[in-house]
Motif scaffolding. Structure first.
Motif, short mmCIF file in Angstrom:
data_model
loop_
_atom_site.label_atom_id
_atom_site.label_comp_id
_atom_site.label_asym_id
_atom_site.label_seq_id
_atom_site.Cartn_x
_atom_site.Cartn_y
_atom_site.Cartn_z
N SER A 1 8.13 -53.42 -6.42
CA SER A 1 8.80 -53.33 -5.12
C SER A 1 9.02 -54.66 -4.41
N ASN B 1 2.38 -54.02 -3.24
CA ASN B 1 2.29 -53.03 -2.18
C ASN B 1 1.08 -52.14 -2.46
N ALA C 1 4.05 -54.63 1.35
CA ALA C 1 5.41 -54.72 0.85
C ALA C 1 6.29 -55.44 1.83
N CYS D 1 12.76 -46.30 -6.74
CA CYS D 1 12.03 -46.80 -7.92
C CYS D 1 10.79 -45.97 -8.19
N TYR D 2 10.06 -45.62 -7.14
CA TYR D 2 8.84 -44.83 -7.35
C TYR D 2 9.16 -43.39 -7.73
N ARG E 1 1.31 -48.14 -1.98
CA ARG E 1 2.15 -47.45 -2.96
C ARG E 1 1.49 -47.45 -4.33
N ILE F 1 12.62 -48.93 -2.69
CA ILE F 1 11.28 -48.72 -3.23
C ILE F 1 11.05 -47.24 -3.51
N GLU G 1 1.91 -54.55 -8.91
CA GLU G 1 2.44 -54.19 -7.60
C GLU G 1 1.69 -54.92 -6.50
N GLU H 1 15.25 -56.87 1.67
CA GLU H 1 15.76 -56.81 0.30
C GLU H 1 16.41 -58.14 -0.03
N GLY I 1 18.08 -54.57 -5.04
CA GLY I 1 17.63 -53.24 -5.41
C GLY I 1 18.33 -52.71 -6.64
#
Length: 241
Positions: free
Chosen positions: A161, A192, A236, A172-173, A195, A169, A190, A240, A137
């Protein structure tokens, strides 16, 4: 801001993307989606100047940049956070950020770095840590931050992500939402689906190097056939790396 016209790219004799037509408006958020191997990363990296264009043209702010070297595209305002992050593992956070800002005047470096630290406070805490010793991350935050050091007009992020924990996540968003508020144009890949459709305004779905659908995110959400056929099986990861 960005147009791909009858665009194709590839590696030697292999064509990764064929006859793609795409328009990204200034200040918008655009998602490239589709299954693995669809040509999404090749498209992103070709816009950045790292994959050969074999047909058509790439127009940025009215200028044909189809055959412009990658370093000149950075000077024009194009930056990318690539899939896999591709950081310098033996350099610290600050050193990686410094590399990302090579195209900017030296006197801007501290202000640009502080901006990145405001977006990602965790990076400020890890300022002197080697990138290779950071979590997945943290590395993703650093990859996005390194691209931002170039003060891009167009920021491209490949796999926002993938492999990240939900809380990372979210970070980041949240950063993407903040950047959109600043007027930066965002083009991202992406996996995901939920998202991506929540943040994007426009969507292009690729499969096997060809466009299978294009439209707004709201239209994509309202299209069960599209979601089931090309996007519904993509979720997603909760682990991690």
């Amino acid at each position: 801001m960005l147009q791909l016209k009858d665009f194709a790219c590839g590696y030697g004799e292999f064509t990764a993307v064929d006859n793609l037509n795409l328009t990204v408006d200034a200040g918008s958020v655009f998602a490239l989606m589709g299954p693995n191997g669809a040509g999404k990363s090749s498209t992103i990296m070709s816009i950045a100047g790292h994959v050969q264009v074999t047909q058509g043209s790439v127009i940025f702010n009215g200028e044909d940049i189809t055959y412009l070297p990658a370093r000149q595209r950075v000077h024009l305002g194009i930056a990318v956070a690539p899939e896999g992050r591709r950081l310098f593992p033996d350099l610290t956070t600050v050193e990686n950020l410094t590399v990302g800002g090579y195209s900017r005047p030296k006197e801007e470096e501290k202000a640009n770095r502080d901006r990145v630290f405001d977006l990602f406070p965790r990076l400020a805490e890890r300022a002197d840590q080697f990138a290779g010793k950071m979590s997945g991350g943290e590395q993703q935050m650093l990859a996005i931050g390194r691209a931002l050091m170039a003060k891009p007009k167009l920021l491209m992020i490949d796999e926002v992500s993938l492999g990240l924990m939900p809380k990372v996540i979210d970070v980041c968003y949240a950063a993407l939402d903040s950047l959109r508020g600043e007027g930066i144009t965002l083009l991202f890949v992406e996996q995901n689906t939920a998202r991506a459709l929540d943040v994007a305004e426009d969507v292009c779905v690729l499969e096997s190097g060809k466009t299978v659908w294009a439209g707004t995110a709201d239209e994509a959400k309202a299209n069960p056939k599209l979601l089931d056929a090309f996007l519904g099986l993509v979720d997603a990861s909760s682990d991690e790396k």
